[in-house]
Design a protein around this motif. Structure first.
Motif, short mmCIF file in Angstrom:
data_model
loop_
_atom_site.label_atom_id
_atom_site.label_comp_id
_atom_site.label_asym_id
_atom_site.label_seq_id
_atom_site.Cartn_x
_atom_site.Cartn_y
_atom_site.Cartn_z
N ALA A 106 27.35 51.26 35.35
CA ALA A 106 26.09 51.61 34.78
C ALA A 106 25.30 50.48 34.57
O ALA A 106 25.87 49.44 33.91
CB ALA A 106 26.04 52.51 33.67
N LEU A 107 24.03 50.15 35.08
CA LEU A 107 23.44 48.67 34.78
C LEU A 107 22.17 49.07 34.08
O LEU A 107 21.29 49.99 34.28
CB LEU A 107 22.88 48.19 36.12
N TRP A 108 21.59 48.12 33.25
CA TRP A 108 20.28 48.18 32.50
C TRP A 108 19.53 46.70 33.05
O TRP A 108 20.22 45.66 32.81
CB TRP A 108 20.50 48.10 30.97
N THR A 109 18.44 47.19 33.53
CA THR A 109 17.68 45.78 34.04
C THR A 109 16.67 45.57 32.95
O THR A 109 15.99 46.31 32.53
CB THR A 109 17.10 46.18 35.30
N VAL A 110 17.00 44.26 32.25
CA VAL A 110 16.06 43.97 31.15
C VAL A 110 15.54 42.47 31.37
O VAL A 110 16.19 41.76 32.21
CB VAL A 110 16.78 44.02 29.85
N GLU A 111 14.71 41.99 30.55
CA GLU A 111 14.20 40.55 30.30
C GLU A 111 14.97 39.83 29.40
O GLU A 111 15.87 40.62 28.57
CB GLU A 111 12.81 40.63 29.77
N ARG A 112 15.06 38.69 29.34
CA ARG A 112 16.10 37.80 28.82
C ARG A 112 15.87 38.15 27.16
O ARG A 112 16.95 38.27 26.49
CB ARG A 112 16.03 36.38 29.13
N ASN A 113 14.67 38.41 26.84
CA ASN A 113 14.35 38.43 25.41
C ASN A 113 14.83 39.71 24.73
O ASN A 113 14.89 39.92 23.80
CB ASN A 113 13.01 37.99 24.89
N GLN A 114 15.11 40.55 25.72
CA GLN A 114 15.55 41.97 25.21
C GLN A 114 17.12 42.37 25.28
O GLN A 114 17.51 43.50 24.73
CB GLN A 114 14.88 43.14 26.23
N LEU A 115 17.78 41.17 25.65
CA LEU A 115 19.14 41.25 25.72
C LEU A 115 19.89 41.85 24.59
O LEU A 115 20.80 42.70 24.42
CB LEU A 115 19.72 40.25 26.43
N SER A 116 19.53 41.29 23.19
CA SER A 116 20.25 41.33 22.16
C SER A 116 19.99 43.13 21.81
O SER A 116 21.07 43.83 21.29
CB SER A 116 19.64 40.63 20.86
N ASP A 117 18.76 43.40 22.01
CA ASP A 117 18.57 44.86 21.53
C ASP A 117 19.14 45.86 22.51
O ASP A 117 19.68 46.73 22.43
CB ASP A 117 16.82 45.28 21.47
#
Length: 352
Positions: free
Chosen positions: A38-49
């Motif tokens: 399963a993949l979540w595509t996110v921006e770098r600044n969202q990774l921690s959340d």
């Protein structure tokens, strides 16, 4: 579970029950063989959340489905690995059939984390651990610089529960024609003939070929993709000429695997085992002689009953083959690296 059903399956109702078990278990989770990615595509600044969100999701999955009891007495169990960072999507194949691959160091890392996990456990890769909000996690360091095991999340936030919408396609759209290239022709034929998808599952005796290519670690990503493309084109051509189909391409830490199947609906031939052997030796020679940066070529061949059918959720499902004979090929490749090995009537025959 496949073993138990293959011994007792006497009617279509039994097959429907097995298909229901697979589909319920997988669709409830909503997500190669026995692995779901399963993949979540996110921006770098969202990774921690997002790592926190995914870890919370994983904990809920383990709570509900970590140990799933079937009426046949065989438990289904989950091991979950998490990783985070950059990945690459690559499409290989030709105008008739295409395969989507997800590759990169973080794909290797999530496989490593999953291997470290035991049943009902969640393990973060080291890179994922470095990127997350560590103060929120209760963890156990498994191996320094490699993986950590999640015990709990200390603070739980309420995330909005939104489901990704299923893609609705116009019957004549160009996008539909593109997506059709990613579906096996046997299933496409049944769909075009109007067969309900839920009625294409069955036990079949098939012959399977698993080609494993291990590449030198010095190979660059672009060159590696070119090698996989060359291999995919040759393998699919040879296998289809022999009456089989290239079903899946799996990436693993050191290379890739190609799963080929002889004897699917519409392809059944009395000499499929001989065709599989002949095709395997041709593939073996081609890979050694023509694919630079190839460190090892291993091929396993098995024959026997497997579950052939559609599993997954309504909005995301696929046609696949599942059974002990599939897993056996992977063990054969590990046991006999650099060879063509074939198992028939409980005897193992080694080739090149």
């Amino acid at each position: 579970l496949i073993d138990r059903f293959s011994l007792t399956c006497k009617s279509e109702d039994d097959m429907d029950e097995l298909a229901h078990i697979f589909s319920y278990y997988i669709s409830a989770i909503e997500v190669w063989w026995n692995v779901l990615l399963a993949l979540w595509t996110v921006e770098r600044n969202q990774l921690s959340d997002i790592i926190t969100l995914v870890a919370k999701c994983s904990l809920e999955i383990q709570e509900k489905f970590g140990i799933y009891h079937t009426r046949e007495g065989q438990d289904l169990q989950l091991k979950i690995g998490l990783s985070a960072g950059r990945i690459s999507h690559v499409i290989v194949g030709d105008e008739q059939r295409q395969y989507l691959l997800v590759i990169g160091r973080n794909v290797d890392n999530v496989q490593l984390a999953q291997r470290f996990a035991q049943a009902n456990e969640i393990v973060l890769s080291w890179n994922c651990w470095k990127l997350c909000e560590q103060s929120m996690f209760e963890v156990e360091i498994m191996r320094e610089d490699e993986a950590v095991k999640v015990g709990d999340i200390l603070f739980v936030f309420l995330f909005s529960e939104t489901l990704r919408s299923a893609l609705e396609l116009d019957p004549d759209s160009a996008l539909k024609q593109t997506l059709r290239k990613h579906i096996m022709k046997n299933l496409l034929k049944k769909i075009d003939e109007g067969h309900p998808v839920e009625y294409v599952s069955e036990f079949r005796t098939v012959t399977m070929v698993l080609v494993s290519l291990e590449f030198h670690r010095t190979a660059r990503m672009l060159h590696l993709c070119q090698l996989i493309q060359e291999a995919a084109l040759y393998i699919s051509t040879v296998i289809e000429k022999g009456g089989g189909q290239l079903s899946r391409i799996f990436m693993f830490e050191k290379g890739c695997m190609f799963l080929c199947v002889f004897g699917l609906p519409g392809d059944k031939k009395p000499d499929e085992c001989a065709r599989a052997l002949e095709s395997s030796f041709s593939i073996f020679r081609f890979c050694w002689e023509n694919l630079a940066e190839t460190k090892l070529v291993s091929i396993g061949i098995t024959n026997g009953p497997v579950f052939c059918g559609v599993v997954g959720a309504v909005a995301r499902h696929e046609y696949t083959v599942i059974g002990p004979k599939v897993s056996l090929m992977a063990r054969m490749i590990t046991a006999y690296p650099g060879l063509v090995s074939s198992l028939s009537q409980d005897r193992t025959y080694l080739g090149l």
